[in-house]
Design an enzyme around this catalytic site. Structure first.
Site, PDB file in Angstrom:
ATOM      1  CB  SER A 192      -0.925  -0.005   1.212  1.00 30.53           C
ATOM      2  OG  SER A 192      -0.168  -0.119   2.387  1.00 30.53           O
ATOM      3  CG  HIS A 402      -3.941  19.439  -1.476  1.00 31.63           C
ATOM      4  ND1 HIS A 402      -4.178  18.446  -2.389  1.00 31.63           N
ATOM      5  CD2 HIS A 402      -3.031  18.929  -0.608  1.00 31.63           C
ATOM      6  CE1 HIS A 402      -3.464  17.371  -2.071  1.00 31.63           C
ATOM      7  NE2 HIS A 402      -2.761  17.649  -0.998  1.00 31.63           N
ATOM      8  CG  HIS A 472       0.232  14.978   4.312  1.00 33.82           C
ATOM      9  ND1 HIS A 472      -0.672  13.983   4.540  1.00 33.82           N
ATOM     10  CD2 HIS A 472      -0.055  15.951   5.217  1.00 33.82           C
ATOM     11  CE1 HIS A 472      -1.483  14.325   5.525  1.00 33.82           C
ATOM     12  NE2 HIS A 472      -1.129  15.530   5.953  1.00 33.82           N
ATOM     13  CD  GLU A 497      -2.710   9.038   3.729  1.00 28.24           C
ATOM     14  OE1 GLU A 497      -3.303   9.941   3.150  1.00 28.24           O
ATOM     15  OE2 GLU A 497      -1.487   8.818   3.577  1.00 28.24           O
TER      16      GLU A 497
HETATM   17  C1  NOJ Z   1      -1.242  11.531   0.506  1.00 29.04           C
HETATM   18  C2  NOJ Z   1      -1.624  12.400   1.659  1.00 29.04           C
HETATM   19  O1  NOJ Z   1      -1.175  11.851   2.874  1.00 29.04           O
HETATM   20  C3  NOJ Z   1      -3.113  12.575   1.649  1.00 29.04           C
HETATM   21  O2  NOJ Z   1      -3.518  13.297   2.790  1.00 29.04           O
HETATM   22  C4  NOJ Z   1      -3.545  13.231   0.383  1.00 29.04           C
HETATM   23  O3  NOJ Z   1      -4.937  13.264   0.337  1.00 29.04           O
HETATM   24  C5  NOJ Z   1      -3.032  12.460  -0.840  1.00 29.04           C
HETATM   25  N1  NOJ Z   1      -1.657  12.174  -0.732  1.00 29.04           N
HETATM   26  C6  NOJ Z   1      -3.261  13.239  -2.115  1.00 29.04           C
HETATM   27  O4  NOJ Z   1      -2.440  14.363  -2.144  1.00 29.04           O
HETATM   28 CA    CA Z   2       0.592  10.091   3.175  1.00 31.34          CA
END
Ligand code: NOJ
Ligand code: CA
Length: 693
Positions: A192, A402, A472, A497
């Site tokens: 994953s 973002h 991130h 997530e």
């Molecule tokens: C991984 C990030 O941890 C997550 O928060 C984000 O939604 C996705 N990438 C897409 O950018």
């Molecule tokens: Ca991530």
């Protein structure tokens, strides 16, 4: 306020021959003792004892430069000693004031190739050391680092909670083994994780936490600036770790430095119990004071976002169908949906709304090593950025912008100025960035020096623009938020997530993170998922779910410290549980004080925090897969004050898998020294608010 209580200073210069040197420095309370010596071959070595028991045996120190071996043949050139005891104010944090109290030993060694400084700072909660690469007569020189040799030779086969030495990802499930059994092979099959590279199974990332007989230690680093991240090679037989720097592209060197150069601090947090690790502020103290003069624009906050719906597949980041290149009808970041989130978040007192998938490029974002995917400026046609920004500001819930880079970092560097200009034009001051994928420039790694400089460059540039940053997929944090408090949080570990689209995070995961990843800084874990099994968004055979009860999701707002906390679920899921949602509405994100009521790594942790500037306290207690009961004494409350206590507890038959959304809410009045029993279900938690009356 900064009050230097005592500064002792001593300066001596003498030359001792190899084998004769033995310099001792202790922590202010005397519990930690470090001895620095030179071996017969003139190698620098140090030992650490804790409470009169040897913890780290003779371990070598040195730096190997291209054309300059600074690892042996040393004589001591001079020694300085110093002590500091001061208190400094945090812009935000787990407490408003931090004590910085240490004894310092600064040594300069010389061999026939050059000079090497080594500075030790010994705190009551651990040891930090760093190298100073010097050059003769203070000249400025450009040098290449081939390797750093910092050893940590432990006396016993401690139990480690570790992640493998992945140069590109820190999103693995933690392994728990003795040092003698560390082997990262298993982690390579983690399907994953989008981008990973684990060339050496006998190596780990930091922070790594190790538990021995009556001692807990955590190895990591502080102030990672202009240098690669340090990983550790493992000697299974001798329980020894040795530093290993992640290389620059081309692999033949680790860092380019300019003298005089200070490496990051190598940190060894030491405590008798697990709770002591969480109380340690050594990593923060080893960072430079705040460099931002005016900080009133930096605001801890809770936020919501158009985010989880893409992770569950309810909507998409991309606007077009990838095959037909026509609108796919599933786009999440639409004007209507964004207004819906802003309305709900604003009504419930949140400070921001994140919108992912607002800008063009997402049709391509999983493209491997594709350079120009995003420009961070062009919205999709169904997203009216100026109008939505204006609306969000009117509603006191500004958009968080973002910036997924897809690891095409050269493109991000190119567009950063216009992207920040666009934000400022629209009155917005927070970004969430992301680095999913193979790094461009090609050959660089997420943990290499080029990327470390990039992450820091973005934070500094954001500070110029008065923009707050949540990154991130960056390197693990090293306390730099003391220096740059606009660096609010980062991910840098396996977040909530993973529960959406993979085998997820085992119930023990959140009981390990505070003692490992969070030692370097806050984590944007994205708690608050109430629809734990999200059956309506997956097909029957899919067993993915969040591996906690609903109440544990609440408790994470306390146990997973961050000044930026997401309420990650959909408004419609919260609407079904407005009674439990009340805790997320009430809980603070900035604190005067934090107390660890109990802690056992990988098992449970209970923390209570006092809201900054108010007399309210919030408590979070979480467990792994085992149900537990705790008797708590509220001795932290203020004498003479009555508090309204609301307890959000797992229901009688709650269980993270079988019955995750069963909870009970009860309320009563409490005062100082009252006793309260709490019960946590398997994979459960308990959240308590204590509001002064
Ligand atoms: C991984 C990030 O941890 C997550 O928060 C984000 O939604 C996705 N990438 C897409 O950018
Ligand atoms: Ca991530």
């Amino acid at each position: 306020m900064k009050s230097i209580v005592a500064v002792a200073f001593l300066f001596c210069t003498w030359i001792l021959s190899a084998g004769e040197l033995s310099e001792v420095v202790t922590s202010p309370n005397g519990n930690i003792k470090v001895v620095v010596s030179l071996s017969k071959k003139g190698k620098i070595q140090y030992e650490v004892a804790f409470k009169n028991k040897k913890l780290i045996g003779k371990s070598k120190l040195g730096v190997l430069l291209e054309n300059r071996d600074l690892t042996e043949g040393f004589l001591l050139e001079n020694i300085k000693r110093n002590s500091v005891d001061e208190v400094w104010d945090q812009v935000w944090g787990e407490e408003s004031k931090v004590r910085n109290h240490y004894n310092e030993l600064a040594l300069v060694f010389k061999n026939n190739k050059g000079q090497l400084g080594v500075i030790f700072r010994i705190f009551d909660d651990g040891v930090g050391f760093r190298y100073q690469i010097l050059s003769e007569n203070g000249k400025t020189e450009d040098l290449l680092v081939k390797e750093e040799i910092s050893e940590f030779d432990l006396e016993e086969d401690m139990v480690g909670f570790w992640q493998p030495s992945d140069w590109d990802s820190n999103e693995h499930v933690y392994e728990t083994t003795k040092i003698s059994k560390i082997d990262g092979f298993k982690s390579v099959r983690e399907g994953s994780i989008h981008t990973q590279f684990i060339p050496d199974f006998r190596a780990v990332q930091t922070p790594i936490v190790l538990v021995g007989k009556k001692v807990h230690i955590a190895l990591h680093e502080a102030a990672l600036v202009d240098y690669p991240a340090m990983h550790l090679k493992v000697d299974n037989e001798n329980f020894k770790f040795t530093s290993f720097l992640i290389p620059n592209a081309g692999l033949w060197q680790k860092a380019k430095i300019t003298t005089p150069f200070n490496t990051p601090w190598r940190t060894i947090i030491i405590s008798e119990d697990a709770a002591g690790l969480l109380r340690s502020r050594m990593i923060l103290n080893l960072n430079e004071p705040c460099k931002i003069k005016e900080t009133s624009w930096i605001k801890p906050m809770k936020y919501m976002g158009i985010w989880w719906e893409m992770h569950l597949g309810k909507s998409s980041w991309e606007y077009l169908d990838k095959n037909t290149m026509k609108p796919n009808g599933k786009h999440g970041a639409t004007n209507a949906n964004t207004r819906r989130y802003i309305d709900f978040a604003s009504k419930n007192g949140f400070g921001g709304v994140l919108v992912e998938g607002w800008n063009t490029g997402w049709e391509d974002w999983f493209g491997l090593w594709k350079e120009e995917i995003f420009d961070f400026q062009t919205p999709y046609p169904d997203y009216d950025l100026p109008a939505l920004a204006k609306y969000s500001i009117e509603k006191k819930c500004p958009l968080i912008v973002h910036h997924e880079t897809s690891a095409a970092v050269t493109a991000y560097e190119k567009y950063l100025t216009p992207a920040f200009d666009l934000m400022k034009k629209n009155g917005l001051n927070a970004i969430k960035s992301g680095y999913v994928g193979r790094i461009i420039p090609k050959g660089e790694w997420h943990d290499g020096q080029w990327m470390i400089n990039h992450y820091n460059r973005v934070i500094e540039k954001a500070a110029e623009y008065k923009i707050m940053v949540d990154a991130h997929e960056p390197v693990r944090p090293t306390g730099l938020h003391r220096t740059w408090p606009n660096f609010m949080a980062c991910e840098a570990a396996r977040g909530n997530e993973f529960n959406g689209w993979s085998s997820g995070n085992p119930p023990e995961h959140e009981t390990i993170l505070p003692f490992t990843r969070l030692l370097g800084g806050p984590m944007d874990y994205t708690p608050g998922i109430f629809n734990i099994q999200f059956k309506e968004y997956k097909d029957k055979n899919n067993t993915n779910q969040v591996h906690t009860t609903l109440c544990k999701q609440l408790a994470l707002y306390i146990t997973m410290y961050s000044p930026l906390q997401m309420a990650a679920d959909f408004p419609e899921h919260y609407e079904k549980h407005m009674d439990a949602f009340q805790f997320i509405k009430d809980v603070a994100v900035d604190w005067d004080e934090s107390k660890i009521l109990n802690a056992s790594i990988g098992n449970y942790v209970t923390i209570v925090r006092k809201e900054k500037g108010k007399e309210n306290w919030f408590l979070g207690s979480i467990t792994d897969e085992f149900p537990r009961e705790f008797d708590l004494t509220f001795d932290f409350l203020k004498e003479g004050v009555n508090y309204q206590m609301v307890v959000y507890a797992d229901g009688k038959n709650a269980h993270w898998k079988e019955n995750p959304t069963s909870y009970e809410i009860s309320s009563r009045s409490v005062k100082k020294n009252d006793k309260v029993k709490i019960k946590l279900a398997s994979g459960g938690g308990c959240a308590i608010s204590l509001i002064s009356k």
